[in-house]
Design a protein around this motif. Structure first.
Motif, PDB file in Angstrom:
ATOM      1  N   VAL A  64      44.137 -35.217  23.701  1.00  0.00           N
ATOM      2  CA  VAL A  64      45.292 -35.987  24.190  1.00  0.00           C
ATOM      3  C   VAL A  64      46.594 -35.382  23.677  1.00  0.00           C
ATOM      4  CG1 VAL A  64      46.460 -38.218  23.989  1.00  0.00           C
ATOM      5  CG2 VAL A  64      44.039 -38.127  24.569  1.00  0.00           C
ATOM      6  N   LEU A  65      46.615 -35.015  22.403  1.00  0.00           N
ATOM      7  CA  LEU A  65      47.828 -34.424  21.835  1.00  0.00           C
ATOM      8  C   LEU A  65      48.162 -33.102  22.503  1.00  0.00           C
ATOM      9  CD1 LEU A  65      47.510 -35.194  18.022  1.00  0.00           C
ATOM     10  CD2 LEU A  65      49.085 -36.201  19.663  1.00  0.00           C
ATOM     11  N   LEU A  66      47.152 -32.279  22.760  1.00  0.00           N
ATOM     12  CA  LEU A  66      47.410 -31.002  23.411  1.00  0.00           C
ATOM     13  C   LEU A  66      47.863 -31.189  24.863  1.00  0.00           C
ATOM     14  CD1 LEU A  66      44.462 -28.840  22.037  1.00  0.00           C
ATOM     15  CD2 LEU A  66      46.892 -28.680  21.441  1.00  0.00           C
ATOM     16  N   ARG A  67      47.444 -32.272  25.467  1.00  0.00           N
ATOM     17  CA  ARG A  67      47.826 -32.541  26.852  1.00  0.00           C
ATOM     18  C   ARG A  67      49.192 -33.233  26.947  1.00  0.00           C
ATOM     19  NH1 ARG A  67      46.181 -31.788  31.884  1.00  0.00           N
ATOM     20  NH2 ARG A  67      46.137 -33.549  33.270  1.00  0.00           N
ATOM     21  N   VAL A  68      49.548 -34.033  25.953  1.00  0.00           N
ATOM     22  CA  VAL A  68      50.767 -34.841  26.019  1.00  0.00           C
ATOM     23  C   VAL A  68      51.954 -34.174  25.329  1.00  0.00           C
ATOM     24  CG1 VAL A  68      51.769 -37.021  25.215  1.00  0.00           C
ATOM     25  CG2 VAL A  68      49.518 -37.005  26.270  1.00  0.00           C
ATOM     26  N   VAL A  69      51.723 -33.506  24.217  1.00  0.00           N
ATOM     27  CA  VAL A  69      52.836 -32.999  23.413  1.00  0.00           C
ATOM     28  C   VAL A  69      53.684 -31.945  24.138  1.00  0.00           C
ATOM     29  CG1 VAL A  69      53.383 -31.708  21.316  1.00  0.00           C
ATOM     30  CG2 VAL A  69      51.855 -33.652  21.209  1.00  0.00           C
ATOM     31  N   PRO A  70      53.105 -30.914  24.794  1.00  0.00           N
ATOM     32  CA  PRO A  70      53.971 -29.922  25.454  1.00  0.00           C
ATOM     33  C   PRO A  70      54.890 -30.523  26.523  1.00  0.00           C
ATOM     34  CG  PRO A  70      51.776 -29.016  25.166  1.00  0.00           C
ATOM     35  CD  PRO A  70      51.708 -30.465  24.781  1.00  0.00           C
ATOM     36  N   PRO A  71      54.380 -31.378  27.435  1.00  0.00           N
ATOM     37  CA  PRO A  71      55.323 -31.986  28.378  1.00  0.00           C
ATOM     38  C   PRO A  71      56.352 -32.878  27.697  1.00  0.00           C
ATOM     39  CG  PRO A  71      53.070 -32.261  29.181  1.00  0.00           C
ATOM     40  CD  PRO A  71      52.993 -31.706  27.800  1.00  0.00           C
ATOM     41  N   LEU A  72      55.936 -33.538  26.633  1.00  0.00           N
ATOM     42  CA  LEU A  72      56.857 -34.396  25.897  1.00  0.00           C
ATOM     43  C   LEU A  72      57.981 -33.565  25.286  1.00  0.00           C
ATOM     44  CD1 LEU A  72      57.441 -37.264  24.881  1.00  0.00           C
ATOM     45  CD2 LEU A  72      56.066 -36.729  22.884  1.00  0.00           C
ATOM     46  N   LEU A  73      57.635 -32.413  24.737  1.00  0.00           N
ATOM     47  CA  LEU A  73      58.665 -31.530  24.171  1.00  0.00           C
ATOM     48  C   LEU A  73      59.607 -31.029  25.264  1.00  0.00           C
ATOM     49  CD1 LEU A  73      56.609 -29.481  21.574  1.00  0.00           C
ATOM     50  CD2 LEU A  73      58.220 -31.326  21.134  1.00  0.00           C
ATOM     51  N   GLY A  74      59.049 -30.699  26.442  1.00  0.00           N
ATOM     52  CA  GLY A  74      59.898 -30.288  27.566  1.00  0.00           C
ATOM     53  C   GLY A  74      60.847 -31.393  27.985  1.00  0.00           C
ATOM     54  N   THR A  75      60.342 -32.608  28.030  1.00  0.00           N
ATOM     55  CA  THR A  75      61.180 -33.754  28.387  1.00  0.00           C
ATOM     56  C   THR A  75      62.271 -33.969  27.347  1.00  0.00           C
ATOM     57  OG1 THR A  75      59.285 -34.771  29.470  1.00  0.00           O
ATOM     58  CG2 THR A  75      61.136 -36.209  28.930  1.00  0.00           C
ATOM     59  N   LEU A  76      61.930 -33.804  26.082  1.00  0.00           N
ATOM     60  CA  LEU A  76      62.931 -33.956  25.030  1.00  0.00           C
ATOM     61  C   LEU A  76      64.015 -32.885  25.152  1.00  0.00           C
ATOM     62  CD1 LEU A  76      60.747 -34.888  21.935  1.00  0.00           C
ATOM     63  CD2 LEU A  76      62.331 -36.351  23.169  1.00  0.00           C
ATOM     64  N   ASP A  77      63.630 -31.649  25.491  1.00  0.00           N
ATOM     65  CA  ASP A  77      64.622 -30.588  25.694  1.00  0.00           C
ATOM     66  C   ASP A  77      65.558 -30.942  26.842  1.00  0.00           C
ATOM     67  OD1 ASP A  77      63.627 -29.095  23.616  1.00  0.00           O
ATOM     68  OD2 ASP A  77      62.372 -27.805  24.890  1.00  0.00           O
ATOM     69  N   GLN A  78      64.995 -31.453  27.927  1.00  0.00           N
ATOM     70  CA  GLN A  78      65.830 -31.861  29.064  1.00  0.00           C
ATOM     71  C   GLN A  78      66.757 -33.001  28.679  1.00  0.00           C
ATOM     72  OE1 GLN A  78      63.064 -32.787  32.175  1.00  0.00           O
ATOM     73  NE2 GLN A  78      62.769 -30.645  32.756  1.00  0.00           N
ATOM     74  N   ALA A  79      66.261 -33.917  27.878  1.00  0.00           N
ATOM     75  CA  ALA A  79      67.097 -35.040  27.437  1.00  0.00           C
ATOM     76  C   ALA A  79      68.249 -34.543  26.576  1.00  0.00           C
ATOM     77  CB  ALA A  79      66.265 -36.060  26.669  1.00  0.00           C
ATOM     78  N   VAL A  80      67.977 -33.567  25.707  1.00  0.00           N
ATOM     79  CA  VAL A  80      69.037 -33.011  24.864  1.00  0.00           C
ATOM     80  C   VAL A  80      70.083 -32.307  25.729  1.00  0.00           C
ATOM     81  CG1 VAL A  80      69.499 -31.225  23.139  1.00  0.00           C
ATOM     82  CG2 VAL A  80      67.643 -32.834  22.781  1.00  0.00           C
ATOM     83  N   GLU A  81      69.630 -31.542  26.719  1.00  0.00           N
ATOM     84  CA  GLU A  81      70.574 -30.870  27.624  1.00  0.00           C
ATOM     85  C   GLU A  81      71.417 -31.892  28.385  1.00  0.00           C
ATOM     86  OE1 GLU A  81      68.538 -28.138  30.189  1.00  0.00           O
ATOM     87  OE2 GLU A  81      67.615 -27.082  28.520  1.00  0.00           O
ATOM     88  N   ALA A  82      70.776 -32.960  28.853  1.00  0.00           N
ATOM     89  CA  ALA A  82      71.513 -33.996  29.582  1.00  0.00           C
ATOM     90  C   ALA A  82      72.553 -34.657  28.682  1.00  0.00           C
ATOM     91  CB  ALA A  82      70.537 -35.048  30.129  1.00  0.00           C
ATOM     92  N   LEU A  83      72.202 -34.890  27.433  1.00  0.00           N
ATOM     93  CA  LEU A  83      73.164 -35.489  26.504  1.00  0.00           C
ATOM     94  C   LEU A  83      74.328 -34.540  26.236  1.00  0.00           C
ATOM     95  CD1 LEU A  83      70.835 -37.285  23.940  1.00  0.00           C
ATOM     96  CD2 LEU A  83      72.410 -38.338  25.555  1.00  0.00           C
ATOM     97  N   GLU A  84      74.042 -33.240  26.137  1.00  0.00           N
ATOM     98  CA  GLU A  84      75.117 -32.273  25.928  1.00  0.00           C
ATOM     99  C   GLU A  84      76.052 -32.243  27.142  1.00  0.00           C
ATOM    100  OE1 GLU A  84      73.091 -28.625  25.099  1.00  0.00           O
ATOM    101  OE2 GLU A  84      72.662 -29.177  23.018  1.00  0.00           O
ATOM    102  N   GLN A  85      75.461 -32.263  28.353  1.00  0.00           N
ATOM    103  CA  GLN A  85      76.288 -32.286  29.558  1.00  0.00           C
ATOM    104  C   GLN A  85      77.093 -33.577  29.640  1.00  0.00           C
ATOM    105  OE1 GLN A  85      73.555 -31.627  32.778  1.00  0.00           O
ATOM    106  NE2 GLN A  85      73.442 -29.420  32.415  1.00  0.00           N
TER     107      GLN A  85
END
Length: 140
Positions: free
Chosen positions: A49-70
């Motif tokens: 579950v961690l291997l399946r959930v963590v990578p997309p979660l990290l990608g989503t967090l990166d997108q959230a950080v970019e959105a906050l910067e914008q």
């Protein structure tokens, strides 16, 4: 003989106790094995579950950080724009200067002598009309 009988009974009792302890230990070993297999299965499931959930979660967090910067950049731009708009409405701003220019233009228009201007236009028309007729003869 009685001592031997007491010793034999004591040994039989000890043998029975040993047998009961062995049964208890076998049950404990059985349940410990079940528990360890269940723990291994749960650990493997958790890792999957961690291997399946963590990578997309990290990608989503990166997108959230970019959105906050914008969003932060946009907020700074909005702040600068509002500051510029506020400058338009200050005393010496564009709106104030436009109001002064409009007041001066209105004052100059009101100071104009419209009747004299109309008379001057009529006089000019009287002068130009004969000239237009004179040059109109050459056109034919």
């Amino acid at each position: 003989m009685q001592d031997n009988q007491g010793v034999i009974q004591l040994l039989e009792k000890m043998a029975a106790d040993n047998e009961a302890q062995n049964r208890y230990l076998r049950k404990q070993l059985f349940f410990t094995r079940i528990f360890s297999v269940a723990c291994c299965v749960l650990t493997i499931a958790l890792l999957a579950v961690l291997l399946r959930v963590v990578p997309p979660l990290l990608g989503t967090l990166d997108q959230a950080v970019e959105a906050l910067e914008q969003a932060s950049e946009t907020m700074e731009l909005v702040d600068d724009t509002l500051t510029d708009i506020q400058g338009l409405f200050e005393e010496d701003g564009l709106v104030g200067q436009s109001g002064e220019a409009l007041a001066q233009a209105t004052q100059k228009i009101s100071e104009m002598d419209i009747e004299s201007l109309n008379a001057a236009i009529k006089n000019l028309g009287d002068v130009v009309e004969p000239l237009a007729e004179f040059f109109g003869k050459f056109k034919r």
